[in-house]
Scaffold this motif. Sequence first.
Motif, PDB file in Angstrom:
ATOM      1  N   ASP A 112       3.694  13.419  -2.362  1.00 31.62           N
ATOM      2  CA  ASP A 112       4.798  12.805  -3.096  1.00 31.62           C
ATOM      3  C   ASP A 112       4.915  11.318  -2.740  1.00 31.62           C
ATOM      4  O   ASP A 112       5.233  10.485  -3.599  1.00 31.62           O
ATOM      5  N   LEU A 113       4.638  10.989  -1.487  1.00 30.50           N
ATOM      6  CA  LEU A 113       4.662   9.588  -1.059  1.00 30.50           C
ATOM      7  C   LEU A 113       3.620   8.778  -1.831  1.00 30.50           C
ATOM      8  O   LEU A 113       3.900   7.667  -2.290  1.00 30.50           O
ATOM      9  N   ILE A 114       2.448   9.334  -1.992  1.00 29.19           N
ATOM     10  CA  ILE A 114       1.404   8.629  -2.730  1.00 29.19           C
ATOM     11  C   ILE A 114       1.807   8.460  -4.188  1.00 29.19           C
ATOM     12  O   ILE A 114       1.615   7.398  -4.785  1.00 29.19           O
ATOM     13  N   ARG A 115       2.418   9.513  -4.743  1.00 30.99           N
ATOM     14  CA  ARG A 115       2.917   9.409  -6.118  1.00 30.99           C
ATOM     15  C   ARG A 115       3.924   8.259  -6.254  1.00 30.99           C
ATOM     16  O   ARG A 115       3.825   7.415  -7.144  1.00 30.99           O
ATOM     17  N   ALA A 116       4.876   8.205  -5.331  1.00 35.34           N
ATOM     18  CA  ALA A 116       5.896   7.154  -5.365  1.00 35.34           C
ATOM     19  C   ALA A 116       5.260   5.779  -5.150  1.00 35.34           C
ATOM     20  O   ALA A 116       5.636   4.793  -5.791  1.00 35.34           O
ATOM     21  N   LEU A 117       4.294   5.734  -4.250  1.00 36.50           N
ATOM     22  CA  LEU A 117       3.609   4.472  -3.966  1.00 36.50           C
ATOM     23  C   LEU A 117       2.864   3.958  -5.208  1.00 36.50           C
ATOM     24  O   LEU A 117       2.949   2.773  -5.545  1.00 36.50           O
ATOM     25  N   PHE A 118       2.178   4.846  -5.892  1.00 45.17           N
ATOM     26  CA  PHE A 118       1.468   4.448  -7.111  1.00 45.17           C
ATOM     27  C   PHE A 118       2.468   3.971  -8.162  1.00 45.17           C
ATOM     28  O   PHE A 118       2.226   2.990  -8.860  1.00 45.17           O
ATOM     29  N   GLU A 119       3.588   4.650  -8.279  1.00 44.13           N
ATOM     30  CA  GLU A 119       4.597   4.216  -9.249  1.00 44.13           C
ATOM     31  C   GLU A 119       5.090   2.815  -8.931  1.00 44.13           C
ATOM     32  O   GLU A 119       5.217   1.970  -9.820  1.00 44.13           O
ATOM     33  N   GLU A 120       5.358   2.563  -7.637  1.00 46.71           N
ATOM     34  CA  GLU A 120       5.806   1.233  -7.228  1.00 46.71           C
ATOM     35  C   GLU A 120       4.718   0.201  -7.466  1.00 46.71           C
ATOM     36  O   GLU A 120       4.977  -0.918  -7.914  1.00 46.71           O
ATOM     37  N   PHE A 121       3.489   0.583  -7.131  1.00 45.00           N
ATOM     38  CA  PHE A 121       2.342  -0.315  -7.291  1.00 45.00           C
ATOM     39  C   PHE A 121       2.215  -0.760  -8.746  1.00 45.00           C
ATOM     40  O   PHE A 121       1.956  -1.932  -9.037  1.00 45.00           O
ATOM     41  N   LEU A 122       2.434   0.176  -9.672  1.00 46.88           N
ATOM     42  CA  LEU A 122       2.272  -0.125 -11.092  1.00 46.88           C
ATOM     43  C   LEU A 122       3.470  -0.875 -11.666  1.00 46.88           C
ATOM     44  O   LEU A 122       3.370  -1.487 -12.733  1.00 46.88           O
ATOM     45  N   SER A 123       4.589  -0.829 -10.970  1.00 52.08           N
ATOM     46  CA  SER A 123       5.786  -1.454 -11.528  1.00 52.08           C
ATOM     47  C   SER A 123       5.970  -2.900 -11.054  1.00 52.08           C
ATOM     48  O   SER A 123       6.921  -3.558 -11.455  1.00 52.08           O
ATOM     49  N   ASP A 125       3.675  -6.710  -9.599  1.00 49.12           N
ATOM     50  CA  ASP A 125       2.368  -7.284  -9.313  1.00 49.12           C
ATOM     51  C   ASP A 125       2.441  -8.138  -8.052  1.00 49.12           C
ATOM     52  O   ASP A 125       1.735  -9.136  -7.906  1.00 49.12           O
ATOM     53  N   ASP A 126       3.316  -7.743  -7.154  1.00 50.89           N
ATOM     54  CA  ASP A 126       3.455  -8.451  -5.874  1.00 50.89           C
ATOM     55  C   ASP A 126       2.109  -8.613  -5.179  1.00 50.89           C
ATOM     56  O   ASP A 126       1.283  -7.702  -5.200  1.00 50.89           O
ATOM     57  N   TYR A 127       1.950  -9.749  -4.532  1.00 49.52           N
ATOM     58  CA  TYR A 127       0.724 -10.014  -3.781  1.00 49.52           C
ATOM     59  C   TYR A 127       0.667  -9.116  -2.539  1.00 49.52           C
ATOM     60  O   TYR A 127      -0.374  -8.619  -2.161  1.00 49.52           O
ATOM     61  N   TYR A 128       1.813  -8.901  -1.917  1.00 50.99           N
ATOM     62  CA  TYR A 128       1.882  -8.037  -0.731  1.00 50.99           C
ATOM     63  C   TYR A 128       2.362  -6.644  -1.126  1.00 50.99           C
ATOM     64  O   TYR A 128       3.151  -6.495  -2.065  1.00 50.99           O
ATOM     65  N   LEU A 129       1.924  -5.646  -0.376  1.00 51.92           N
ATOM     66  CA  LEU A 129       2.281  -4.259  -0.692  1.00 51.92           C
ATOM     67  C   LEU A 129       3.524  -3.788   0.048  1.00 51.92           C
ATOM     68  O   LEU A 129       3.992  -2.679  -0.186  1.00 51.92           O
ATOM     69  N   LYS A 130       4.034  -4.656   0.923  1.00 52.97           N
ATOM     70  CA  LYS A 130       5.126  -4.240   1.791  1.00 52.97           C
ATOM     71  C   LYS A 130       6.322  -3.673   1.016  1.00 52.97           C
ATOM     72  O   LYS A 130       6.817  -2.599   1.362  1.00 52.97           O
ATOM     73  N   ASP A 131       6.770  -4.366  -0.013  1.00 54.86           N
ATOM     74  CA  ASP A 131       7.955  -3.905  -0.734  1.00 54.86           C
ATOM     75  C   ASP A 131       7.698  -2.604  -1.486  1.00 54.86           C
ATOM     76  O   ASP A 131       8.522  -1.683  -1.442  1.00 54.86           O
ATOM     77  N   ALA A 132       6.546  -2.525  -2.154  1.00 50.08           N
ATOM     78  CA  ALA A 132       6.200  -1.293  -2.883  1.00 50.08           C
ATOM     79  C   ALA A 132       6.120  -0.116  -1.919  1.00 50.08           C
ATOM     80  O   ALA A 132       6.686   0.956  -2.168  1.00 50.08           O
ATOM     81  N   ALA A 133       5.429  -0.328  -0.799  1.00 46.50           N
ATOM     82  CA  ALA A 133       5.254   0.756   0.169  1.00 46.50           C
ATOM     83  C   ALA A 133       6.580   1.126   0.833  1.00 46.50           C
ATOM     84  O   ALA A 133       6.871   2.303   1.046  1.00 46.50           O
ATOM     85  N   SER A 134       7.397   0.123   1.148  1.00 45.35           N
ATOM     86  CA  SER A 134       8.688   0.395   1.791  1.00 45.35           C
ATOM     87  C   SER A 134       9.603   1.189   0.869  1.00 45.35           C
ATOM     88  O   SER A 134      10.288   2.115   1.305  1.00 45.35           O
ATOM     89  N   THR A 135       9.626   0.809  -0.403  1.00 48.23           N
ATOM     90  CA  THR A 135      10.469   1.527  -1.367  1.00 48.23           C
ATOM     91  C   THR A 135      10.018   2.979  -1.491  1.00 48.23           C
ATOM     92  O   THR A 135      10.842   3.894  -1.432  1.00 48.23           O
ATOM     93  N   ALA A 136       8.709   3.172  -1.633  1.00 49.12           N
ATOM     94  CA  ALA A 136       8.185   4.538  -1.764  1.00 49.12           C
ATOM     95  C   ALA A 136       8.511   5.353  -0.517  1.00 49.12           C
ATOM     96  O   ALA A 136       8.988   6.493  -0.606  1.00 49.12           O
ATOM     97  N   TYR A 137       8.284   4.765   0.634  1.00 54.86           N
ATOM     98  CA  TYR A 137       8.526   5.480   1.888  1.00 54.86           C
ATOM     99  C   TYR A 137      10.005   5.828   2.042  1.00 54.86           C
ATOM    100  O   TYR A 137      10.356   6.944   2.445  1.00 54.86           O
ATOM    101  N   SER A 138      10.881   4.878   1.708  1.00 56.66           N
ATOM    102  CA  SER A 138      12.306   5.148   1.922  1.00 56.66           C
ATOM    103  C   SER A 138      12.816   6.213   0.956  1.00 56.66           C
ATOM    104  O   SER A 138      13.740   6.954   1.287  1.00 56.66           O
TER     105      SER A 138
END
Length: 208
Positions: A112-123, A125-138
Motif C-alpha cells: 500500500d505504501l508503494i501504491r501511495a508513493l506512486f500516486e504521489e510521484f505521478l501527482s 514533478d518535484d525534483y526531490y522525492l522527499k515530499d512525495a515519499a513523506s506524504t505516502a509514508y504518513s
Amino acid sequence: TKMSMTTKTPLLDIAKAFEELSGFLGSQTKDQKLRLDNFCEACSLVSVLFSCLGLAFKFAEMEYVAKVHDLVEASKTYATLENVLDRDVANDTVKKPGSHSRNLRRVRQGLDLIRALFEEFLSTDDYYLKDAASTAYSQVCAPYHTWAVRTAVSAGMYTLPTREELLQKLNETDHTAEKKMRRYIEASRPVIAYIDKLYSSRKIALDW
Ligand code: 1PZ
C-alpha cells in the motif's frame, strides 16, 4: 521512445505480477482462493525498488524482505492466505510478533505504501522525492509505526535519490514510468482490499 514503453524493466515486472493477482481475484469462483506462493512471488519483485532508495532504507528493505521470506516459508505449509489467517485465529496469534498473519499485515502495508508513493510521484514533478515519499509514508505506515521508526524514516527521507536518479535506476523515464505505475496502482488495490477482507471478515480490526 516507443521502444522503452515495452522494454522489460523491474517496474513492468511488478505491474504485470500484480495484474495477474488482481485478474485472478476478479475471475475468482467461489472456492478458488489466492495461493500464498503466488502472492509471495509478486511481493518478492517489489524488493528491487529498495535497491534504488539508498543505504538509509536498508533497514526497511531488511524488514520487508524478512517478512516476505517468512511468508514464503509458510507457503510450504499453508496453501492459501486464508489458511494462514485461519490457523492464527485458531491459535489466537494473529497479532503476535512474528506470526504469519502479522507479517502478512506488514507486507500488505508495504504494498500500500508503494501504491501511495506512486500516486504521489505521478501527482507532482518535484525534483526531490522527499515530499512525495513523506506524504505516502504518513498516510499509509506512520500511524502504525513507533516513534523511533517514524523518526528514523523522516531523517532518511533527506537521503532519497532525486526523481531523475530514481527513474534512471529503474531504467525508466517520466513518460515510460507513468503507465506502469498506474498499472500497479490499479492492480494492487483489489489485492490490498482482498487482504483486508481476510481480517475484517474474521472480526479483526485493521488499526494495527
Ligand atoms: C522514493 C521511495 C521512498 C519510500 C520511502 C518509504 C520509507 C518506508 C520506511 C519503512 C520503514 C519500516 C521500518 C520498520 C517497521 C517495523 O516497525 C515493522 C515491524 O513490524 P513487527 O515486526 O512489529 O510486526 N515492520 C514492517 O512494517 C515491515 C515492512 C516495512 C517496509 C515497508 C516498505 C515497503 C515499501 C518501500 C518502497 C520501495
